[in-house]
Scaffold this motif. Sequence first.
Motif, PDB file in Angstrom:
ATOM      1  N   HIS A 106       1.456  -1.556   6.785  1.00  0.00           N
ATOM      2  CA  HIS A 106      -0.045  -1.213   6.542  1.00  0.00           C
ATOM      3  C   HIS A 106      -0.711  -1.987   7.433  1.00  0.00           C
ATOM      4  CE1 HIS A 106      -3.619  -0.401   4.472  1.00  0.00           C
ATOM      5  NE2 HIS A 106      -4.071  -1.564   4.459  1.00  0.00           N
ATOM      6  N   LEU A 107      -0.503  -3.196   7.897  1.00  0.00           N
ATOM      7  CA  LEU A 107      -1.135  -3.988   8.844  1.00  0.00           C
ATOM      8  C   LEU A 107      -1.034  -3.218  10.374  1.00  0.00           C
ATOM      9  CD1 LEU A 107      -0.218  -7.457   7.814  1.00  0.00           C
ATOM     10  CD2 LEU A 107      -2.398  -6.210   7.304  1.00  0.00           C
ATOM     11  N   GLY A 108       0.176  -2.874  10.564  1.00  0.00           N
ATOM     12  CA  GLY A 108       0.493  -2.545  11.919  1.00  0.00           C
ATOM     13  C   GLY A 108      -0.080  -1.042  12.133  1.00  0.00           C
ATOM     14  N   HIS A 109      -0.255  -0.344  11.173  1.00  0.00           N
ATOM     15  CA  HIS A 109      -0.705   1.085  11.315  1.00  0.00           C
ATOM     16  C   HIS A 109      -1.942   1.138  10.733  1.00  0.00           C
ATOM     17  CE1 HIS A 109      -1.157   5.164  10.295  1.00  0.00           C
ATOM     18  NE2 HIS A 109      -0.523   5.467  11.740  1.00  0.00           N
ATOM     19  N   CYS A 110      -2.325   1.119   9.575  1.00  0.00           N
ATOM     20  CA  CYS A 110      -3.499   1.442   8.804  1.00  0.00           C
ATOM     21  C   CYS A 110      -4.722   0.542   9.435  1.00  0.00           C
ATOM     22  CB  CYS A 110      -3.598   1.442   7.433  1.00  0.00           C
ATOM     23  SG  CYS A 110      -2.405   2.482   6.738  1.00  0.00           S
ATOM     24  N   ALA A 141      -9.414  -0.827  12.735  1.00  0.00           N
ATOM     25  CA  ALA A 141     -10.196  -1.828  13.763  1.00  0.00           C
ATOM     26  C   ALA A 141     -10.386  -0.950  15.098  1.00  0.00           C
ATOM     27  CB  ALA A 141      -9.211  -2.896  14.012  1.00  0.00           C
ATOM     28  N   LYS A 142      -9.493   0.131  15.335  1.00  0.00           N
ATOM     29  CA  LYS A 142      -9.885   0.716  16.583  1.00  0.00           C
ATOM     30  C   LYS A 142     -11.330   1.763  16.211  1.00  0.00           C
ATOM     31  CE  LYS A 142      -5.197   1.053  18.523  1.00  0.00           C
ATOM     32  NZ  LYS A 142      -4.016   1.932  19.005  1.00  0.00           N
ATOM     33  N   GLU A 143     -11.439   2.179  14.978  1.00  0.00           N
ATOM     34  CA  GLU A 143     -12.527   2.837  14.593  1.00  0.00           C
ATOM     35  C   GLU A 143     -13.988   2.185  14.809  1.00  0.00           C
ATOM     36  OE1 GLU A 143     -11.921   4.850  11.056  1.00  0.00           O
ATOM     37  OE2 GLU A 143      -9.947   5.397  11.677  1.00  0.00           O
ATOM     38  N   SER A 144     -13.886   1.057  14.214  1.00  0.00           N
ATOM     39  CA  SER A 144     -15.019   0.299  14.181  1.00  0.00           C
ATOM     40  C   SER A 144     -14.807  -1.119  13.465  1.00  0.00           C
ATOM     41  CB  SER A 144     -16.439   0.723  13.330  1.00  0.00           C
ATOM     42  OG  SER A 144     -16.011   0.771  12.020  1.00  0.00           O
ATOM     43  N   ASP A 145     -15.504  -2.193  13.746  1.00  0.00           N
ATOM     44  CA  ASP A 145     -15.462  -3.352  13.214  1.00  0.00           C
ATOM     45  C   ASP A 145     -15.507  -3.484  11.568  1.00  0.00           C
ATOM     46  OD1 ASP A 145     -14.992  -4.678  15.925  1.00  0.00           O
ATOM     47  OD2 ASP A 145     -17.228  -5.407  15.775  1.00  0.00           O
ATOM     48  N   GLU A 146     -16.513  -2.644  11.149  1.00  0.00           N
ATOM     49  CA  GLU A 146     -16.584  -2.460   9.803  1.00  0.00           C
ATOM     50  C   GLU A 146     -15.408  -2.017   9.221  1.00  0.00           C
ATOM     51  OE1 GLU A 146     -18.775  -1.310  12.017  1.00  0.00           O
ATOM     52  OE2 GLU A 146     -20.264  -2.789  11.874  1.00  0.00           O
ATOM     53  N   ALA A 147     -14.814  -0.827   9.698  1.00  0.00           N
ATOM     54  CA  ALA A 147     -13.586  -0.271   9.020  1.00  0.00           C
ATOM     55  C   ALA A 147     -12.465  -1.197   9.060  1.00  0.00           C
ATOM     56  CB  ALA A 147     -13.380   1.099   9.938  1.00  0.00           C
TER      57      ALA A 147
END
Length: 93
Positions: free
Chosen positions: A60-64, A69-75
Amino acid sequence: MHGYASSTEQYLTRLRRIEGQVRGLQRMVSEGEYCIDILTQVAAVQSAIDSVALGLVQDHLGHCVVQAAKESDEAGAAKVAEATQAIARLVKC
């Protein structure tokens, strides 16, 4: 796609093995095996479940989380919070 998608078969194999261990525990209890022997097997099942959980957290950490995090800081922050809550549930006694 979920973080564990590339490892689905490995997880299913491990979970089936755990299922077999639990069935073995049921047999041990029904046959009146020695308490300590049953507790030893319970510890093995707990360890196996913990191993699956740790692998899922890592996936989960390595993928999701990374994808969010690549999408946005909020996501990314939302996924970190979600993971933190899941980890808290795992370590709750």
